[in-house]
Design a protein around this motif. Structure first.
Motif, PDB file in Angstrom:
ATOM      1  N   ARG A   1      -7.985   5.202   6.746  1.00  0.00           N
ATOM      2  CA  ARG A   1      -7.462   6.569   6.686  1.00  0.00           C
ATOM      3  C   ARG A   1      -6.653   6.806   5.418  1.00  0.00           C
ATOM      4  NH1 ARG A   1      -7.545   5.695  12.383  1.00  0.00           N
ATOM      5  NH2 ARG A   1      -5.675   4.418  12.272  1.00  0.00           N
ATOM      6  N   ASP A   2      -6.180   5.749   4.809  1.00  0.00           N
ATOM      7  CA  ASP A   2      -5.461   5.891   3.538  1.00  0.00           C
ATOM      8  C   ASP A   2      -5.344   4.496   2.944  1.00  0.00           C
ATOM      9  OD1 ASP A   2      -3.723   6.654   1.385  1.00  0.00           O
ATOM     10  OD2 ASP A   2      -3.026   8.333   2.592  1.00  0.00           O
ATOM     11  N   LEU A   3      -4.699   4.402   1.776  1.00  0.00           N
ATOM     12  CA  LEU A   3      -4.387   3.081   1.253  1.00  0.00           C
ATOM     13  C   LEU A   3      -3.309   2.443   2.139  1.00  0.00           C
ATOM     14  CD1 LEU A   3      -4.208   3.726  -2.585  1.00  0.00           C
ATOM     15  CD2 LEU A   3      -5.918   2.393  -1.376  1.00  0.00           C
ATOM     16  N   ALA A   4      -3.065   1.159   1.902  1.00  0.00           N
ATOM     17  CA  ALA A   4      -2.077   0.469   2.730  1.00  0.00           C
ATOM     18  C   ALA A   4      -0.696   1.095   2.580  1.00  0.00           C
ATOM     19  CB  ALA A   4      -2.033  -1.009   2.363  1.00  0.00           C
ATOM     20  N   PHE A   5      -0.319   1.442   1.358  1.00  0.00           N
ATOM     21  CA  PHE A   5       1.046   1.949   1.117  1.00  0.00           C
ATOM     22  C   PHE A   5       0.994   3.304   0.423  1.00  0.00           C
ATOM     23  CE2 PHE A   5       1.136  -2.762   0.381  1.00  0.00           C
ATOM     24  CZ  PHE A   5       1.582  -3.090   1.660  1.00  0.00           C
ATOM     25  N   PRO A   6       0.854   4.375   1.184  1.00  0.00           N
ATOM     26  CA  PRO A   6       0.689   5.695   0.565  1.00  0.00           C
ATOM     27  C   PRO A   6       1.894   6.125  -0.272  1.00  0.00           C
ATOM     28  CG  PRO A   6       0.119   5.750   2.881  1.00  0.00           C
ATOM     29  CD  PRO A   6       0.739   4.419   2.641  1.00  0.00           C
ATOM     30  N   ARG A   7       3.100   5.821   0.195  1.00  0.00           N
ATOM     31  CA  ARG A   7       4.257   6.261  -0.595  1.00  0.00           C
ATOM     32  C   ARG A   7       4.335   5.523  -1.922  1.00  0.00           C
ATOM     33  NH1 ARG A   7       8.098   6.412   4.499  1.00  0.00           N
ATOM     34  NH2 ARG A   7       7.324   4.294   4.494  1.00  0.00           N
TER      35      ARG A   7
ATOM     36  N   PHE B   1       4.126  -1.019 -14.956  1.00  0.00           N
ATOM     37  CA  PHE B   1       4.617  -1.191 -13.601  1.00  0.00           C
ATOM     38  C   PHE B   1       3.790  -0.357 -12.637  1.00  0.00           C
ATOM     39  CE2 PHE B   1       8.113  -1.487 -10.432  1.00  0.00           C
ATOM     40  CZ  PHE B   1       8.113  -2.860 -10.404  1.00  0.00           C
TER      41      PHE B   1
ATOM     42  N   ILE C   1       0.773  -2.297 -11.893  1.00  0.00           N
ATOM     43  CA  ILE C   1       1.042  -3.390 -10.957  1.00  0.00           C
ATOM     44  C   ILE C   1       1.114  -2.858  -9.527  1.00  0.00           C
ATOM     45  CG2 ILE C   1       2.788  -5.042 -10.223  1.00  0.00           C
ATOM     46  CD1 ILE C   1       3.518  -5.369 -13.187  1.00  0.00           C
TER      47      ILE C   1
ATOM     48  N   VAL D   1      -1.112  -4.068  -6.351  1.00  0.00           N
ATOM     49  CA  VAL D   1      -0.588  -4.584  -5.082  1.00  0.00           C
ATOM     50  C   VAL D   1      -1.167  -3.775  -3.922  1.00  0.00           C
ATOM     51  CG1 VAL D   1       1.506  -4.720  -3.687  1.00  0.00           C
ATOM     52  CG2 VAL D   1       1.546  -5.497  -6.057  1.00  0.00           C
TER      53      VAL D   1
ATOM     54  N   ILE E   1      -4.891  -4.570  -3.326  1.00  0.00           N
ATOM     55  CA  ILE E   1      -5.125  -5.887  -2.736  1.00  0.00           C
ATOM     56  C   ILE E   1      -4.808  -5.855  -1.243  1.00  0.00           C
ATOM     57  CG2 ILE E   1      -4.222  -8.240  -2.663  1.00  0.00           C
ATOM     58  CD1 ILE E   1      -4.208  -8.266  -5.633  1.00  0.00           C
ATOM     59  N   ALA E   2      -3.647  -5.303  -0.896  1.00  0.00           N
ATOM     60  CA  ALA E   2      -3.295  -5.235   0.524  1.00  0.00           C
ATOM     61  C   ALA E   2      -4.330  -4.407   1.281  1.00  0.00           C
ATOM     62  CB  ALA E   2      -1.903  -4.640   0.681  1.00  0.00           C
TER      63      ALA E   2
ATOM     64  N   HIS F   1      -7.678  -6.309   1.693  1.00  0.00           N
ATOM     65  CA  HIS F   1      -7.562  -7.410   2.647  1.00  0.00           C
ATOM     66  C   HIS F   1      -7.479  -6.921   4.072  1.00  0.00           C
ATOM     67  CE1 HIS F   1      -7.310 -11.384   0.863  1.00  0.00           C
ATOM     68  NE2 HIS F   1      -6.865 -10.797  -0.235  1.00  0.00           N
ATOM     69  N   LYS F   2      -6.705  -5.885   4.291  1.00  0.00           N
ATOM     70  CA  LYS F   2      -6.293  -5.619   5.667  1.00  0.00           C
ATOM     71  C   LYS F   2      -6.770  -4.305   6.262  1.00  0.00           C
ATOM     72  CE  LYS F   2      -4.526  -9.216   7.038  1.00  0.00           C
ATOM     73  NZ  LYS F   2      -5.179  -9.825   8.184  1.00  0.00           N
ATOM     74  N   MET F   3      -7.292  -3.389   5.443  1.00  0.00           N
ATOM     75  CA  MET F   3      -7.560  -2.068   5.996  1.00  0.00           C
ATOM     76  C   MET F   3      -9.041  -1.808   6.250  1.00  0.00           C
ATOM     77  SD  MET F   3      -4.424  -0.927   5.961  1.00  0.00           S
ATOM     78  CE  MET F   3      -4.450   0.856   6.078  1.00  0.00           C
TER      79      MET F   3
ATOM     80  N   PHE G   1       0.234   6.071  10.443  1.00  0.00           N
ATOM     81  CA  PHE G   1      -1.077   6.614  10.803  1.00  0.00           C
ATOM     82  C   PHE G   1      -2.242   5.847  10.191  1.00  0.00           C
ATOM     83  CE2 PHE G   1      -3.210   8.752   7.270  1.00  0.00           C
ATOM     84  CZ  PHE G   1      -2.251   8.614   6.289  1.00  0.00           C
ATOM     85  N   GLN G   2      -2.000   5.171   9.051  1.00  0.00           N
ATOM     86  CA  GLN G   2      -3.155   4.533   8.414  1.00  0.00           C
ATOM     87  C   GLN G   2      -3.522   3.204   9.068  1.00  0.00           C
ATOM     88  OE1 GLN G   2      -0.136   4.874   7.066  1.00  0.00           O
ATOM     89  NE2 GLN G   2       0.288   3.435   5.424  1.00  0.00           N
ATOM     90  N   TYR G   3      -2.653   2.697   9.940  1.00  0.00           N
ATOM     91  CA  TYR G   3      -2.933   1.405  10.568  1.00  0.00           C
ATOM     92  C   TYR G   3      -3.440   1.591  11.994  1.00  0.00           C
ATOM     93  CZ  TYR G   3       0.071  -0.097   6.752  1.00  0.00           C
ATOM     94  OH  TYR G   3       0.632  -0.295   5.520  1.00  0.00           O
TER      95      TYR G   3
ATOM     96  N   GLN H   1      -1.729  -5.249  12.386  1.00  0.00           N
ATOM     97  CA  GLN H   1      -2.336  -4.932  11.092  1.00  0.00           C
ATOM     98  C   GLN H   1      -1.252  -4.468  10.118  1.00  0.00           C
ATOM     99  OE1 GLN H   1      -4.720  -1.403  10.898  1.00  0.00           O
ATOM    100  NE2 GLN H   1      -5.958  -2.176   9.215  1.00  0.00           N
TER     101      GLN H   1
ATOM    102  N   THR I   1      -0.242  -6.425   6.678  1.00  0.00           N
ATOM    103  CA  THR I   1      -0.426  -5.725   5.410  1.00  0.00           C
ATOM    104  C   THR I   1       0.853  -5.751   4.589  1.00  0.00           C
ATOM    105  OG1 THR I   1      -1.902  -4.290   6.636  1.00  0.00           O
ATOM    106  CG2 THR I   1      -1.356  -3.625   4.418  1.00  0.00           C
TER     107      THR I   1
ATOM    108  N   ILE J   1       1.228  -9.211   3.033  1.00  0.00           N
ATOM    109  CA  ILE J   1       0.323  -9.428   1.897  1.00  0.00           C
ATOM    110  C   ILE J   1       0.808  -8.670   0.676  1.00  0.00           C
ATOM    111  CG2 ILE J   1      -1.968  -8.882   1.013  1.00  0.00           C
ATOM    112  CD1 ILE J   1      -3.159  -9.961   3.319  1.00  0.00           C
ATOM    113  N   GLY J   2       1.249  -7.439   0.914  1.00  0.00           N
ATOM    114  CA  GLY J   2       1.760  -6.647  -0.200  1.00  0.00           C
ATOM    115  C   GLY J   2       2.935  -7.343  -0.879  1.00  0.00           C
TER     116      GLY J   2
ATOM    117  N   ALA K   1       1.811 -10.316  -2.900  1.00  0.00           N
ATOM    118  CA  ALA K   1       1.172  -9.887  -4.147  1.00  0.00           C
ATOM    119  C   ALA K   1       2.248  -9.483  -5.148  1.00  0.00           C
ATOM    120  CB  ALA K   1       0.219  -8.728  -3.887  1.00  0.00           C
ATOM    121  N   PHE K   2       3.281  -8.807  -4.653  1.00  0.00           N
ATOM    122  CA  PHE K   2       4.361  -8.415  -5.558  1.00  0.00           C
ATOM    123  C   PHE K   2       5.059  -9.646  -6.128  1.00  0.00           C
ATOM    124  CE2 PHE K   2       8.885  -7.554  -6.213  1.00  0.00           C
ATOM    125  CZ  PHE K   2       8.786  -6.602  -7.213  1.00  0.00           C
TER     126      PHE K   2
ATOM    127  N   GLN L   1       3.281 -11.217  -8.967  1.00  0.00           N
ATOM    128  CA  GLN L   1       3.507 -10.621 -10.288  1.00  0.00           C
ATOM    129  C   GLN L   1       4.892 -11.003 -10.821  1.00  0.00           C
ATOM    130  OE1 GLN L   1       5.186  -8.001 -11.913  1.00  0.00           O
ATOM    131  NE2 GLN L   1       6.602  -7.627 -10.241  1.00  0.00           N
TER     132      GLN L   1
END
Ligand code: HEM
Ligand SMILES: [Cu+2]
Lengths: 573, 222
Positions: free
Chosen positions: A109-115, A171, A174, A178, A181-182, A185-187, B15-17, B22, B26, B29-30, B33-34, B37
């Motif tokens: 429904r969206d990326l892992a971290f929309p904000r 940045f 980057i 991130v 990748i998340a 992997h997970k969505m 809502f996205q999960y 999950q 997520t 993992i995020g 990954a951070f 870097q």
């Protein structure tokens, strides 16, 4: 009546008309809207970069330099490189098409971290603004590569501010990495296994790895230049026993992989286009997928090929040279696989496919000339000449920008819900191809003849004028080829015919399961994936059966296959 | 401030999960990954450090002797303790003992502040002796080491510990915000995962110092 036709009659809510205020755009966390914000950003910088390129080409129509001072010329090509590389190329495909498509392609429904995604756009915007301010305060003259000690000690231009802008932009890259990748992997939706992922997604996975592993290194390299200029700490300073060449190592440790940040997503787009417009499964899916990872890994081991004439030791150079040859293998694997995928496909030459085919031709030329440069002997002659300029424009413009244009046209109906004029689309795709070759092929010749890059006078060899004029003439054609889409795509956004859900009869969740344009949460149903990517064979088997029946006289003659597609594909699925 | 009980203890799923598992995976993992870097960011300057140290072994060892290894050691102990505290905080987060969790977090913040205070006095001492590596470096220079290399050494020292210090500062801000959100029973913090994420970051910051300390303060004479 099909779902798509229904959508034409009933005005449905989608991500574009969900809200109209400017505020709703600037605070959105919807990956599709952020993609649009990025599209506006990268187009803006593409125009600025294009204008500075025009200045460079104009200046070179005379062997003596007739328009710009030395200093102005240095600033112009620096601005061109900075805008184009950092603010157009690197974000173009991942942050626009990748942002828009990744969730759709994997059924999320969206990326892992929309904000965080919105944060990345703001970092990009603020970084871009700082660079613009630096340009208005006089610009920079050290090129997009910022080699020390020119950038750290001698240059008296706005290096620090520009570097801070680039740092922020890094940045942003980057953060995007991130997030991707998340997400990958997970969505993924149930049933969307790793080896059912569209190759576009694989390519973005590899790209994201480079983004998070390469970008911080260049960030450090640039930060040290800023600290050297502002505080006086002297890490690169030869006066203190420091090593200015160190900067080159760190810079290319990122910037060689960064050329793969630019090309890998393009290769991902390429796979989607080839599959759709030849209605074939991509030949050797696993090879294409893993070659992306191979490129990402090998790409980190070849940076020294930019430094054959620095103080780098010969033994090191030999190793870098060999590794550089290796990195061409996965690129070649991809190219062969695309070509083979065309075999026996039902190819249609629509606009995106024209771009895709141009890509193959131009990228091959760019890649092969990379081989010349990876051989130490030839590179010593060619480095620092226009041959380099031609090489990297063949891969970056012939490759990445071509794929970006192809992808933008391919997914335009999905993004905007509208169709563009196929006529103008084909015209501009051809203009880009012709204009591009006219601009950059002469530069190979100039390079072999010895014309140095980053000089604006060549009074010693006025005979180079011919090729330079040719190149400038070509660049006007190329410029027109890029200008037209800005017009007709904008026009189509407001006035174009409405598109159906899947105008290309393409495979992929974004076409088969999401409306055009998609609703804010992408899908109306729960997604369950049951087939591999590019399962076009299922369709072509049906077509084959039909043809056989026709031959046996069991069926009325189907003479226009396209019409057949139009009639029959809608109610499938 | 009294912590009031909340009606629902169910963590919020965005809502996205699909579900909470999950979402948590997520986030982790995020974060990793951070941190990858971050590793490369510091890795680049560690690389530079080693290059120069190999080139100027004698000078580096000589200069290292003039850093205050006792203070550095104290700071190492403080950061190690803080890493333990934050691990306790995560544990209390898992068991849902909010009050104890907050206390452990405050202990972590206290350590971080202590670290910066000590660092401040170290910097003050060095800058006071004219060792800030700009063009006025070491006008009253009286060390054996080559003064140019000394400036290089102090450049590395200030840049590396400075960047690390900025990370500590960011850590303090993160923890204070986290504590406030936990106390407010914010909908952002409905389980222990945010604490775990901040903890991961903090362990990384700690780890960087574990390398910085011997690399600057404890260089043996060759
Ligand atoms: C097929 C594999 C490739 C090989 C073996 C290769 C090799 C090289 C070499 C050896 C150089 C350095 C030449 C010199 O400065 O003397 C170079 C420069 C460059 N290449 Fe490639 N290349 C390849 C693909 C690419 C791709 C895919 C891109 C971008 C999308 C790219 C972008 C560049 C750029 C931007 C430069 C010049 C940077 C500068 O000095 O400003 N290359 N390439
Ligand atoms: Cu390279």
């Amino acid at each position: 009546m099909s779902a798509a036709a229904e959508q034409e009659t009933v005005q449905e809510k989608n991500y574009l008309n969900a809200d109209h205020t400017l505020r709703s755009w600037l605070t959105t966390t919807d990956h599709k809207r952020i993609a649009i914000l990025y599209l506006i950003g990268v187009t803006f910088f593409f125009i600025l970069g294009g204008l500075s390129a025009a200045l460079i080409r104009l200046e070179l129509t005379s062997p003596t330099g007739w328009m710009l001072s030395n200093e102005m010329f240095n600033k112009t090509f620096s601005a061109h490189g900075i805008f184009m590389v950092f603010f157009f190329m690197i974000p173009a495909i991942p942050a626009v098409l990748g942002n828009f498509l990744l969730p759709l392609m994997i059924g999320a429904r969206d990326l892992a971290f929309p904000r965080l995604n919105l944060v990345s756009w703001y970092l990009y915007a603020v970084g871009g603004t700082l660079v613009l301010i630096a340009m208005m305060m006089g610009g920079v003259d050290a090129g997009w590569t910022f080699y020390t000690p020119l950038s750290s000690i001698y240059s008296e231009t706005q290096i620090s501010l520009t570097l801070v802008g680039i740092f922020l932009n890094g940045f942003s890259s980057i953060v995007t990495g991130v997030n991707f990748i998340a997400t990958i992997h997970k969505m993924r939706a149930p049933g969307m296994t790793w080896f059912r992922l569209p190759l576009f997604v694989w390519a973005h996975y590899a790209t994201s790895l480079i983004m998070i592993l390469g970008t911080p290194v260049v960030a450090m390299a640039l930060l040290l230049v800023v600290l050297e200029r502002s505080l006086g700490v002297g890490i690169y300073s030869p006066e203190l026993g420091g090593d200015p060449v160190l900067f080159q190592h760190l810079f290319w440790f990122y910037s060689h992989p960064a050329v793969y940040i630019m090309i890998l997503p393009a290769m991902g787009v390429q796979s989607e286009l080839i599959a759709c417009f030849s209605k074939r499964k991509i030949f050797g899916y696993h090879f294409v997928a893993f070659s992306s990872l191979a490129i990402a890994v090998l790409g980190f081991l070849v940076w020294g090929h930019h430094m054959f004439i620095s103080s780098q030791s010969v033994y090191l150079s030999v190793i870098f040279s060999l590794l550089s040859f290796l990195v061409a293998i996965p690129s070649a694997v991809k190219t062969f696989n695309w070509s083979v995928s065309l075999y026996k496909g039902s190819i249609s030459f629509q606009t995106p496919m024209i771009y895709a085919l141009s890509f193959i031709g131009l990228f091959v030329i760019g890649g092969i000339t990379g081989m010349f440069l990876a051989s130490i002997r030839t590179d010593i002659h060619l480095t620092g000449t226009y041959f380099i300029v031609a090489h990297f424009h063949y891969v970056m413009v012939g490759g990445t920008v071509t794929a970006f244009m192809g992808g933008l046209h391919f997914w335009w109906p999905k993004i905007s819900g509208r169709l563009y004029s196929e006529f103008w689309g084909r015209i501009s795709a051809l203009l880009v191809f012709v204009g591009f070759n006219l601009t950059f092929f002469p530069q190979f010749i100039l390079g072999v003849l010895g014309m140095p890059r980053r000089y604006h006078m060549y009074g010693i060899a006025p005979e180079w004028l011919f090729y330079n004029v040719l190149s400038t003439a070509g660049s006007t054609v190329l410029g027109l080829g890029f200008f037209l889409p800005m017009i007709y795509l904008t026009h189509s956004y407001f006035k174009g015919r409405k598109s159906t859900q899947n105008p290309w009869n393409a495979k992929g969740l974004e076409w088969e399961k999401a409306a055009s344009p998609p609703i804010t949460v992408n899908f109306t149903e729960k997604i369950l994936v049951t087939e591999d990517a590019y399962n076009y064979d299922a369709i072509s088997d049906a077509a084959q059966a039909l043809r056989t029946m026709e031959k046996r006289g069991q069926l009325a003659v189907v003479d226009d296959e396209d019409a057949w597609w139009d009639e029959n594909s809608e109610d499938k699925s | 401030m009294a912590i009031q009980a909340h009606e629902s203890n169910e963590p919020e799923v965005y809502f996205q999960y699909e579900d909470i598992d999950q979402q948590q995976d997520t986030y982790l993992i995020g974060m990793w990954a951070f941190l990858a870097q971050e590793l490369l960011f510091f890795g680049a300057i560690f690389f530079i450090y080693f290059l120069y140290r190999i080139n100027y072994l004698h000078d580096f060892a000589q200069l290292s002797g003039h850093l205050n290894w006792q203070l550095g050691g104290l700071n190492t102990a403080i950061l190690l303790a803080s890493s333990y505290f934050v691990a306790r905080a995560v544990h209390r987060g898992q068991t849902g003992e909010m009050k104890k969790q907050v206390n452990w977090l405050w202990a972590t913040v206290a350590c971080a502040v202590g670290f910066l205070v000590i660092k401040f006095f170290e910097y003050k001492d060095k800058i006071g002796s004219g060792l800030f590596p700009n063009e006025h470096f070491a006008q009253h220079y009286h060390y054996e080491a080559n003064p140019e290399v000394a400036r290089l050494f102090y450049s590395l020292y200030f840049v590396m510990t400075g960047l690390h210090g900025i990370h500590v500062l960011v850590g303090i801000i993160i923890f204070v915000v986290l504590i406030r959100l936990i106390k407010k029973r914010s909908s952002l913090i409905t389980d222990y995962i945010p604490t775990e994420l901040c903890g991961l970051y903090w362990h990384f910051v700690d780890l960087v110092w574990i390398f910085l300390y011997p690399l600057f303060y404890l260089i043996p004479a060759p």
